[in-house]
Design a protein around this motif. Structure first.
Motif, PDB file in Angstrom:
ATOM      1  N   PRO A 187      41.685  35.805  27.276  1.00  0.00           N
ATOM      2  CA  PRO A 187      40.682  37.004  25.887  1.00  0.00           C
ATOM      3  C   PRO A 187      39.432  36.288  25.985  1.00  0.00           C
ATOM      4  CG  PRO A 187      42.879  35.722  25.745  1.00  0.00           C
ATOM      5  CD  PRO A 187      42.581  35.308  27.359  1.00  0.00           C
ATOM      6  N   GLY A 188      38.564  35.065  26.107  1.00  0.00           N
ATOM      7  CA  GLY A 188      37.488  34.690  26.059  1.00  0.00           C
ATOM      8  C   GLY A 188      36.841  34.377  27.043  1.00  0.00           C
ATOM      9  N   ASP A 189      37.199  34.801  28.392  1.00  0.00           N
ATOM     10  CA  ASP A 189      36.489  34.409  28.550  1.00  0.00           C
ATOM     11  C   ASP A 189      36.128  35.433  30.666  1.00  0.00           C
ATOM     12  OD1 ASP A 189      38.677  32.653  30.328  1.00  0.00           O
ATOM     13  OD2 ASP A 189      37.653  31.280  30.048  1.00  0.00           O
ATOM     14  N   CYS A 190      36.289  34.930  31.716  1.00  0.00           N
ATOM     15  CA  CYS A 190      36.545  35.770  32.396  1.00  0.00           C
ATOM     16  C   CYS A 190      36.344  34.556  34.287  1.00  0.00           C
ATOM     17  CB  CYS A 190      35.933  37.231  33.026  1.00  0.00           C
ATOM     18  SG  CYS A 190      35.503  37.703  34.949  1.00  0.00           S
ATOM     19  N   GLN A 191      37.783  33.947  35.120  1.00  0.00           N
ATOM     20  CA  GLN A 191      37.942  33.336  36.293  1.00  0.00           C
ATOM     21  C   GLN A 191      37.526  33.936  36.937  1.00  0.00           C
ATOM     22  OE1 GLN A 191      40.258  29.883  35.419  1.00  0.00           O
ATOM     23  NE2 GLN A 191      41.180  30.643  36.966  1.00  0.00           N
ATOM     24  N   VAL A 192      36.369  32.977  37.715  1.00  0.00           N
ATOM     25  CA  VAL A 192      36.845  33.754  39.008  1.00  0.00           C
ATOM     26  C   VAL A 192      36.465  33.129  40.270  1.00  0.00           C
ATOM     27  CG1 VAL A 192      34.318  34.648  40.453  1.00  0.00           C
ATOM     28  CG2 VAL A 192      34.651  35.172  38.343  1.00  0.00           C
ATOM     29  N   SER A 193      37.612  33.130  41.202  1.00  0.00           N
ATOM     30  CA  SER A 193      37.589  31.675  41.793  1.00  0.00           C
ATOM     31  C   SER A 193      37.453  32.607  43.945  1.00  0.00           C
ATOM     32  CB  SER A 193      39.277  31.745  41.651  1.00  0.00           C
ATOM     33  OG  SER A 193      39.627  31.056  40.477  1.00  0.00           O
ATOM     34  N   VAL A 194      36.640  31.882  44.398  1.00  0.00           N
ATOM     35  CA  VAL A 194      35.734  32.684  45.871  1.00  0.00           C
ATOM     36  C   VAL A 194      37.138  31.730  46.821  1.00  0.00           C
ATOM     37  CG1 VAL A 194      34.589  32.198  47.299  1.00  0.00           C
ATOM     38  CG2 VAL A 194      34.427  32.281  44.772  1.00  0.00           C
ATOM     39  N   LEU A 195      37.577  32.100  47.221  1.00  0.00           N
ATOM     40  CA  LEU A 195      39.336  31.850  48.408  1.00  0.00           C
ATOM     41  C   LEU A 195      38.704  32.109  49.639  1.00  0.00           C
ATOM     42  CD1 LEU A 195      41.935  34.728  47.212  1.00  0.00           C
ATOM     43  CD2 LEU A 195      41.489  31.950  46.573  1.00  0.00           C
ATOM     44  N   SER A 196      37.291  33.289  50.089  1.00  0.00           N
ATOM     45  CA  SER A 196      36.999  32.547  51.530  1.00  0.00           C
ATOM     46  C   SER A 196      35.626  32.712  50.985  1.00  0.00           C
ATOM     47  CB  SER A 196      37.877  33.080  52.785  1.00  0.00           C
ATOM     48  OG  SER A 196      38.141  34.227  52.530  1.00  0.00           O
ATOM     49  N   GLY A 197      34.773  33.083  52.304  1.00  0.00           N
ATOM     50  CA  GLY A 197      32.987  32.789  52.452  1.00  0.00           C
ATOM     51  C   GLY A 197      32.642  33.064  50.774  1.00  0.00           C
TER      52      GLY A 197
END
Length: 316
Positions: A187-197
């Motif tokens: 609702p208030g943000d965007c979560q970005v998670s890097v699995l590889s690279g």
């Protein structure tokens, strides 16, 4: 390209709910009609959800059907019940339109790819990259521009080609090449998670930053938050698994509720109980049963779509 949950199907369910409601209020419904309605509601979570919304919306428009009903019943026409039924069907168009607009925003209706609540979709892209959509998600795809737009929910993208692909989310852009990333709109943000690279982030406000494997960050209206390690259990949804390691039950249930149609509630006393395990998302009712078998909780279900968890031996 396959559309997992086309907007036409959603509109069809909403219209069906409105027509069932009109029939139930017309005075002509038989016992067989009521049985068939219950069967329709039980056949899919989307049906029950649409029925509950239609009933709530009907309350907002109850004055119009009442006036139509009085005018029709006062007529000596032997076919007055049929006329009333038609009038109620017409009146149901208004809440149906409202239901459609509240059920999904227009941008979600028009999205190239969609998933319903509890649904998972795996879509190979033209260049060999793999796109996955989590529950209740929507994405627009423009491979000519090599641009994906996350409209709602959560996606994972593994880019295997030589050319980069950019993901546009509400609070910034994520560009990746031979990398894998999960992006989730909250609702208030965007979560970005890097699995590889590695991936390049360009928030709406503030400087760009590079995010490496095993890192995550939240993008918000004012820019990027601090970079932190991400929980490797979090993206288990890609394999249709919800994993927990000594997680507070309240947090676990909030996550589980994303995959269930209807209402899932629990007593505040259960918030701090701890959960550990891997749970198959294909059957969320079974997950609740497993919780009841391993924790001091009991599950009370008024219907499949209205479930409450309470401490064991607590009456409801």
């Amino acid at each position: 390209m396959k559309h997992p949950e086309p907007s036409s199907a959603i509109r069809t369910v909403a219209r069906a709910a409105a027509h069932w409601l009109a029939l139930m209020e017309s005075g002509t419904a038989t016992e067989q009609d009521r049985v068939q309605l219950q069967q329709w509601r039980d056949s899919a979570g989307a049906h029950e959800s649409a029925w509950q919304k239609a009933q709530l919306l009907r309350q907002r428009f109850n004055t119009l059907p009442s006036a139509l009903a009085m005018a029709t019943l006062d007529r000596p026409d032997p076919g007055r019940r049929a006329v009333l039924k038609q009038a109620l069907c017409v009146a149901a168009v208004v809440p149906t339109a409202w239901l459609l607009s509240r059920q999904l925003p227009v941008d979600v209706w028009r999205a190239d790819l969609q998933t319903a609540t509890g649904e998972h979709s795996r879509v190979p892209l033209a260049d060999g990259s793999m796109l996955q959509l989590n529950t209740a998600s929507a994405v627009n795809v423009d491979m000519q521009a090599r641009l994906l737009t996350l409209v709602r929910g959560e996606m994972a993208l593994k880019v295997s080609g030589s050319a980069p692909i950019t993901i546009e989310a509400r609070y910034g852009r994520i560009t990746l090449n031979r990398s894998e990333v999960c992006v989730r709109l909250n609702p208030g943000d965007c979560q970005v998670s890097v699995l590889s690279g590695t991936v390049q982030l360009q928030p709406l406000h503030g400087p760009a930053l590079l995010l490496r494997e095993g890192q995550q960050v939240s993008l918000g209206a004012t820019g990027a938050g601090g970079v932190s390690p991400f929980d490797p259990l979090q993206p288990g949804w890609r394999e249709r698994v919800l994993m927990a390691q000594n997680q507070p039950l309240g947090d676990f249930l909030r996550e589980l509720s994303r995959y269930r149609a209807g209402l899932l509630r629990w007593e505040p006393a259960l918030e701090t109980l701890r959960v550990t395990g891997s749970f198959q998302l294909d059957n969320t009712d079974r997950i609740l049963s497993l919780l009841a078998a391993t924790l001091p909780v009991q599950v009370h279900a008024r219907t499949r779509y209205w479930v409450t968890l309470v401490p064991r031996n607590t009456p409801v």
